[in-house]
Motif scaffolding. Structure first.
Motif, short mmCIF file in Angstrom:
data_model
loop_
_atom_site.label_atom_id
_atom_site.label_comp_id
_atom_site.label_asym_id
_atom_site.label_seq_id
_atom_site.Cartn_x
_atom_site.Cartn_y
_atom_site.Cartn_z
N SER A 38 15.97 13.58 167.71
CA SER A 38 16.22 14.51 166.62
C SER A 38 16.28 15.91 167.18
CB SER A 38 15.09 14.42 165.59
OG SER A 38 15.28 15.39 164.59
N SER A 39 17.17 16.70 166.62
CA SER A 39 17.29 18.09 167.04
C SER A 39 16.20 18.94 166.42
CB SER A 39 18.66 18.64 166.64
OG SER A 39 19.67 17.88 167.25
N LEU A 40 15.57 18.45 165.36
CA LEU A 40 14.56 19.23 164.66
C LEU A 40 13.16 18.67 164.91
CD1 LEU A 40 16.27 19.72 161.18
CD2 LEU A 40 16.15 21.32 163.07
N VAL A 41 12.24 19.58 165.16
CA VAL A 41 10.83 19.22 165.30
C VAL A 41 10.14 19.71 164.03
CG1 VAL A 41 8.74 19.56 166.67
CG2 VAL A 41 10.98 19.50 167.81
N LEU A 42 9.88 18.78 163.11
CA LEU A 42 9.27 19.13 161.83
C LEU A 42 7.76 18.92 161.90
CD1 LEU A 42 11.83 17.30 159.52
CD2 LEU A 42 11.80 19.71 160.13
N PHE A 43 7.02 19.80 161.25
CA PHE A 43 5.56 19.62 161.20
C PHE A 43 5.01 20.15 159.90
CE2 PHE A 43 6.32 23.65 163.32
CZ PHE A 43 5.38 24.51 162.79
N GLU A 61 16.00 22.89 171.24
CA GLU A 61 17.26 23.49 171.66
C GLU A 61 18.08 23.93 170.46
OE1 GLU A 61 20.18 21.81 174.47
OE2 GLU A 61 18.41 20.98 175.46
N ALA A 62 18.03 23.14 169.39
CA ALA A 62 18.83 23.42 168.21
C ALA A 62 18.33 24.62 167.41
CB ALA A 62 18.87 22.19 167.31
N THR A 63 17.05 24.98 167.54
CA THR A 63 16.48 26.02 166.68
C THR A 63 16.02 27.27 167.40
OG1 THR A 63 14.27 25.06 166.84
CG2 THR A 63 15.69 24.29 165.04
N SER A 64 16.00 27.27 168.71
CA SER A 64 15.39 28.38 169.45
C SER A 64 16.04 29.73 169.13
CB SER A 64 15.43 28.12 170.95
OG SER A 64 16.77 28.01 171.40
N GLN A 65 17.29 29.73 168.77
CA GLN A 65 17.96 31.01 168.49
C GLN A 65 17.48 31.67 167.20
OE1 GLN A 65 22.18 30.34 167.88
NE2 GLN A 65 21.74 28.27 167.12
N TRP A 66 16.82 30.92 166.30
CA TRP A 66 16.37 31.50 165.03
C TRP A 66 14.87 31.71 164.96
CZ3 TRP A 66 19.53 26.89 164.26
CH2 TRP A 66 20.88 27.19 164.15
N LEU A 67 14.12 31.28 165.95
CA LEU A 67 12.67 31.45 165.91
C LEU A 67 12.30 32.86 166.33
CD1 LEU A 67 11.49 28.09 167.46
CD2 LEU A 67 11.19 28.82 165.11
N SER A 83 17.09 27.11 148.76
CA SER A 83 17.31 28.38 148.08
C SER A 83 16.08 28.84 147.33
CB SER A 83 18.52 28.30 147.15
OG SER A 83 18.26 27.40 146.10
N ALA A 84 15.22 27.91 146.92
CA ALA A 84 13.99 28.28 146.21
C ALA A 84 13.02 29.04 147.09
CB ALA A 84 13.32 27.03 145.66
N LEU A 85 13.19 28.96 148.42
CA LEU A 85 12.28 29.65 149.34
C LEU A 85 12.56 31.14 149.44
CD1 LEU A 85 12.08 27.04 152.23
CD2 LEU A 85 10.45 27.41 150.37
N GLY A 86 13.78 31.55 149.10
CA GLY A 86 14.11 32.96 149.14
C GLY A 86 14.42 33.50 150.52
N GLY A 87 14.58 32.66 151.50
CA GLY A 87 14.92 33.11 152.85
C GLY A 87 16.41 33.07 153.09
N LYS A 88 16.78 33.13 154.35
CA LYS A 88 18.19 33.12 154.75
C LYS A 88 18.51 31.75 155.35
CE LYS A 88 21.44 35.16 157.97
NZ LYS A 88 21.61 36.02 159.12
N VAL A 89 19.51 31.06 154.79
CA VAL A 89 19.96 29.79 155.34
C VAL A 89 20.69 30.10 156.65
CG1 VAL A 89 21.46 27.80 155.02
CG2 VAL A 89 20.12 28.67 153.09
N VAL A 90 20.21 29.49 157.75
CA VAL A 90 20.81 29.77 159.06
C VAL A 90 21.65 28.62 159.59
CG1 VAL A 90 19.09 31.49 159.72
CG2 VAL A 90 18.69 29.07 160.26
#
Length: 120
Positions: A38-43, A61-67, A83-90
């Motif tokens: 998986s490209s995502l490490v969820l916790f 590798e898939a997320t390092s640019q947005w952390l 969208s309920a979180l109010g952040g920016k979809v990347v």
């Protein structure tokens, strides 16, 4: 006779190295399936609160640019919960909508018990 001794020793050593055939009582080794890639490490158990559909996303590798240290990176199963979180979809990665939620936003400061305040 002395000429046969090295040959007999080699035969004896080779026969000792033979693999024994399994018996009916030996268990057949089970194949271990490969770990899912998986490209995502969820916790966590949900974001912003336990049980919520979104989860924090760790570095890969898939997320390092947005952390970064100013926002939580969160993966949501659908656009509505993102969208309920109010952040920016990347990005959308493997069907998960990835959102950068700035610290200090209502979602980022939601406590585990559902009240406002810092996260535990």
């Amino acid at each position: 006779m002395n000429a046969f001794i090295p040959a007999l020793l080699c035969i004896g050593l080779l026969s000792a190295c033979q693999r024994e055939e399994p018996t009916a009582t030996d268990e057949t080794p089970k194949a271990v399936p490969p770990a899912p890639t998986s490209s995502l490490v969820l916790f966590g158990n949900g974001y912003p609160t336990d049980g919520a559909p979104c989860r924090r996303v760790g570095e890969s590798e898939a997320t390092s640019q947005w952390l970064d240290h100013t926002a939580d990176l969160v993966g949501c199963p659908d656009a509505a919960s993102a969208s309920a979180l109010g952040g920016k979809v990347v990005a959308t990665i493997e069907g998960m909508t990835v959102v950068s939620v700035p610290h200090g936003s209502p979602a980022a400061t939601q406590a585990a018990d559902g009240t406002s305040g810092p996260k535990p």
